[in-house]
Design an enzyme around this catalytic site. Structure first.
Site, PDB file in Angstrom:
ATOM      1  N   GLU A  39       0.811  -1.234   0.000  1.00  0.00           N
ATOM      2  CA  GLU A  39       0.000   0.000   0.000  1.00  0.00           C
ATOM      3  C   GLU A  39       0.835   1.271   0.000  1.00  0.00           C
ATOM      4  O   GLU A  39       0.334   2.333  -0.329  1.00  0.00           O
ATOM      5  CB  GLU A  39      -0.968   0.017   1.187  1.00  0.00           C
ATOM      6  CG  GLU A  39      -0.278   0.280   2.503  1.00  0.00           C
ATOM      7  CD  GLU A  39      -1.107   1.072   3.501  1.00  0.00           C
ATOM      8  OE1 GLU A  39      -2.246   1.414   3.193  1.00  0.00           O
ATOM      9  OE2 GLU A  39      -0.589   1.353   4.585  1.00  0.00           O
ATOM     10  N   ASN A  67      -5.376   1.247   3.507  1.00  0.00           N
ATOM     11  CA  ASN A  67      -6.059   2.538   3.384  1.00  0.00           C
ATOM     12  C   ASN A  67      -5.492   3.474   2.308  1.00  0.00           C
ATOM     13  O   ASN A  67      -6.176   4.380   1.868  1.00  0.00           O
ATOM     14  CB  ASN A  67      -6.077   3.267   4.738  1.00  0.00           C
ATOM     15  CG  ASN A  67      -4.714   3.378   5.361  1.00  0.00           C
ATOM     16  OD1 ASN A  67      -4.027   2.376   5.553  1.00  0.00           O
ATOM     17  ND2 ASN A  67      -4.298   4.588   5.689  1.00  0.00           N
ATOM     18  N   HIS A  68      -4.255   3.262   1.870  1.00  0.00           N
ATOM     19  CA  HIS A  68      -3.692   4.141   0.826  1.00  0.00           C
ATOM     20  C   HIS A  68      -3.879   3.594  -0.588  1.00  0.00           C
ATOM     21  O   HIS A  68      -3.345   4.157  -1.543  1.00  0.00           O
ATOM     22  CB  HIS A  68      -2.201   4.370   1.081  1.00  0.00           C
ATOM     23  CG  HIS A  68      -1.936   5.115   2.352  1.00  0.00           C
ATOM     24  ND1 HIS A  68      -2.464   6.367   2.602  1.00  0.00           N
ATOM     25  CD2 HIS A  68      -1.226   4.788   3.466  1.00  0.00           C
ATOM     26  CE1 HIS A  68      -2.076   6.778   3.803  1.00  0.00           C
ATOM     27  NE2 HIS A  68      -1.331   5.836   4.350  1.00  0.00           N
ATOM     28  N   HIS A 150      -5.367  -5.155   8.007  1.00  0.00           N
ATOM     29  CA  HIS A 150      -4.734  -3.839   7.962  1.00  0.00           C
ATOM     30  C   HIS A 150      -5.473  -2.919   8.926  1.00  0.00           C
ATOM     31  O   HIS A 150      -6.541  -2.386   8.610  1.00  0.00           O
ATOM     32  CB  HIS A 150      -4.813  -3.316   6.521  1.00  0.00           C
ATOM     33  CG  HIS A 150      -3.868  -2.199   6.244  1.00  0.00           C
ATOM     34  ND1 HIS A 150      -2.535  -2.407   6.015  1.00  0.00           N
ATOM     35  CD2 HIS A 150      -4.054  -0.848   6.171  1.00  0.00           C
ATOM     36  CE1 HIS A 150      -1.943  -1.245   5.788  1.00  0.00           C
ATOM     37  NE2 HIS A 150      -2.849  -0.286   5.890  1.00  0.00           N
ATOM     38  N   HIS A 177       3.321  -0.031  10.678  1.00  0.00           N
ATOM     39  CA  HIS A 177       4.730   0.032  10.249  1.00  0.00           C
ATOM     40  C   HIS A 177       5.710  -0.283  11.383  1.00  0.00           C
ATOM     41  O   HIS A 177       6.909  -0.078  11.232  1.00  0.00           O
ATOM     42  CB  HIS A 177       5.074   1.392   9.626  1.00  0.00           C
ATOM     43  CG  HIS A 177       4.374   1.651   8.322  1.00  0.00           C
ATOM     44  ND1 HIS A 177       4.775   2.621   7.436  1.00  0.00           N
ATOM     45  CD2 HIS A 177       3.298   1.052   7.753  1.00  0.00           C
ATOM     46  CE1 HIS A 177       3.978   2.619   6.383  1.00  0.00           C
ATOM     47  NE2 HIS A 177       3.069   1.679   6.557  1.00  0.00           N
TER      48      HIS A 177
END
Ligand SMILES: [Fe+2]
Ligand SMILES: [Fe+2]
Length: 258
Positions: A39, A67-68, A150, A177
């Protein structure tokens, strides 16, 4: 069967780092299936056909996102077309792309499901009920199921681990992350970790150049973010999947991309 899952690959430093580290990782773990979260693979945010292609060239079999995923408009058509790149299944029905895929590993079929957490992230449906629906459907066609969850908060991720324990091979958290120290096989046989971490620069702030991230925190003014590029590490996990579709073990891969 050995499944290698790579945490969020951040920008060109992440892609290049993974390429450099992969030969040693392959030699050490001999993965049969490689899944990576992409992503952040395009310039730190989003994914494009080009960055996905680069990951496939490195040997990644299936790319998950989060989400990205819709950052780059010109990738929507690619997301619809690709059968190896998936986005969270509990987004709006009709959004570009799909939420699961079945990969073939020798004579075995492995379903990969991408779900998004609902706490502090936007979803169309609960990830828990969506997981039930997908696991029931995919169990008919797949020998094992791997879930990329995620999500932002550890509570929702741990809850998902328990929710799917005994029904899937692995529930692997992504998005923060930062790798967590809680990987284990749950009592029902599902490998779990709250967050796999990222593949990118450790010199920044979750992938962003640290001077820019610090300026943003210090001033609370809009700041342009670029991808940090020093001290790149690969964060992943290796899951041993048994013939019955449950997990024998889960082990973290945290290595510098030298
Ligand atoms: Fe990410
Ligand atoms: Fe994310």
């Amino acid at each position: 069967m050995v499944v290698l899952f790579i945490g969020d690959i951040v920008g060109s430093p992440g892609r290049a780092g993974l390429a450099r580290a992969m030969p040693a990782i392959r030699e050490r773990h001999a993965p049969d299936l490689i899944i990576a979260n992409g992503e952040n693979s395009a310039g730190g945010l989003g994914i494009t056909e080009k960055t996905a292609g680069e990951l496939f060239e490195i040997g990644v079999d299936v790319i998950t996102t989060g989400n990205h995923v819709y950052r780059h408009r010109d990738a929507y058509e690619f997301l619809d077309r690709s059968d190896r790149v998936i986005r969270p299944a509990n987004y709006m029905t009709g959004n570009p792309g799909r939420g699961s895929v079945i990969a073939t590993v020798g004579d075995r079929r492995v379903a990969v499901i991408n779900l998004s957490g609902s706490v502090q992230l936007k979803v169309a449906r609960s990830p828990f009920t969506e997981a039930d629906t997908l696991v029931e459907r995919l169990s008919r066609d797949a020998d094992a199921i791997i879930v990329d969850f995620h999500a932002e908060v550890t509570s929702e991720k741990i809850a998902m681990g328990w929710h799917l324990d005994g029904r899937v091979a692995a529930v692997l958290g992504t998005h923060t992350h930062v790798p967590t120290a809680d990987c284990r096989v749950l009592p029902g046989g599902t490998a779990f970790i709250s967050d796999v971490g990222m593949t990118g620069s450790r010199a920044g702030v979750i992938g962003v150049r640290r001077d820019q991230a610090l300026e943003s925190f210090r001033t609370q003014m809009p700041v342009r973010f670029d991808t940090a590029d020093e001290d790149v590490w690969v964060n992943g996990v290796v899951v041993q999947v048994r013939d019955d579709g449950l997990a024998d073990s889960i082990e973290q891969v945290l290595v510098p991309a030298e």
